[in-house]
Design a protein around this motif. Structure first.
Motif, short mmCIF file in Angstrom:
data_model
loop_
_atom_site.label_atom_id
_atom_site.label_comp_id
_atom_site.label_asym_id
_atom_site.label_seq_id
_atom_site.Cartn_x
_atom_site.Cartn_y
_atom_site.Cartn_z
N LYS A 192 0.84 -1.26 -0.06
CA LYS A 192 0.04 -0.28 0.02
C LYS A 192 1.02 1.50 0.06
O LYS A 192 0.09 2.00 -0.29
N ARG A 193 2.00 1.31 0.90
CA ARG A 193 2.94 2.38 0.71
C ARG A 193 3.93 2.58 -0.50
O ARG A 193 3.81 3.56 -0.99
N ASN A 194 3.26 1.45 -0.81
CA ASN A 194 4.63 1.55 -2.02
C ASN A 194 3.43 2.05 -3.38
O ASN A 194 4.12 2.42 -4.45
N ALA A 195 2.11 1.67 -3.54
CA ALA A 195 1.27 1.95 -4.47
C ALA A 195 1.47 3.20 -5.05
O ALA A 195 1.49 4.51 -4.03
N PRO A 196 0.54 3.93 -5.82
CA PRO A 196 1.54 5.67 -6.47
C PRO A 196 -0.26 6.08 -5.58
O PRO A 196 -1.16 5.11 -5.91
N PRO A 197 -0.26 7.32 -5.74
CA PRO A 197 -1.38 7.43 -4.64
C PRO A 197 -1.82 7.79 -5.95
O PRO A 197 -2.28 7.42 -6.99
N ALA A 198 -3.49 7.96 -4.82
CA ALA A 198 -4.54 7.94 -6.44
C ALA A 198 -5.32 9.42 -7.13
O ALA A 198 -4.18 10.53 -6.54
#
Length: 102
Positions: free
Chosen positions: A15-21
């Protein structure tokens, strides 16, 4: 085919490394409308401070809730907004009774 079960730590890391919405882009016209509505809502709140009546408290609460939820995508249309603004100042209709006594 075996699916890999992630540990809670791995889930957090993913979740931390996922691109921001993607951010919602607000047009200048929408910004102007929102600015105008905020000014009207704040004015109605200020003018309704000394008003008495059973309709005032719920109407003021609705105005405050509107101001708190400005960033939510679903906003009231113009007709609903006008009703919201006028609510503290309109006395509710008198309750009619079927009592025919004089």
């Amino acid at each position: 085919m075996a699916t890999a079960k992630l540990t809670p730590l791995q889930e957090l890391e993913a979740k931390r490394n996922a691109p921001p919405a993607p951010k919602r882009v607000i047009s200048e016209e929408e910004k102007a409308t929102r600015r105008d509505r905020v000014a009207k809502a704040k004015d109605a709140l200020a003018r309704s401070v000394g008003v008495k009546g059973e309709q005032v408290a719920p109407a003021r609460a609705a105005l405050k809730a509107y101001l708190q939820k400005l960033n939510e995508p679903k906003q009231p249309d113009d007709a609903q907004f006008e009703v919201l603004i006028e609510a503290p100042f309109k006395a509710p209709p008198k309750k009619r009774t079927n009592d025919r006594r004089f």
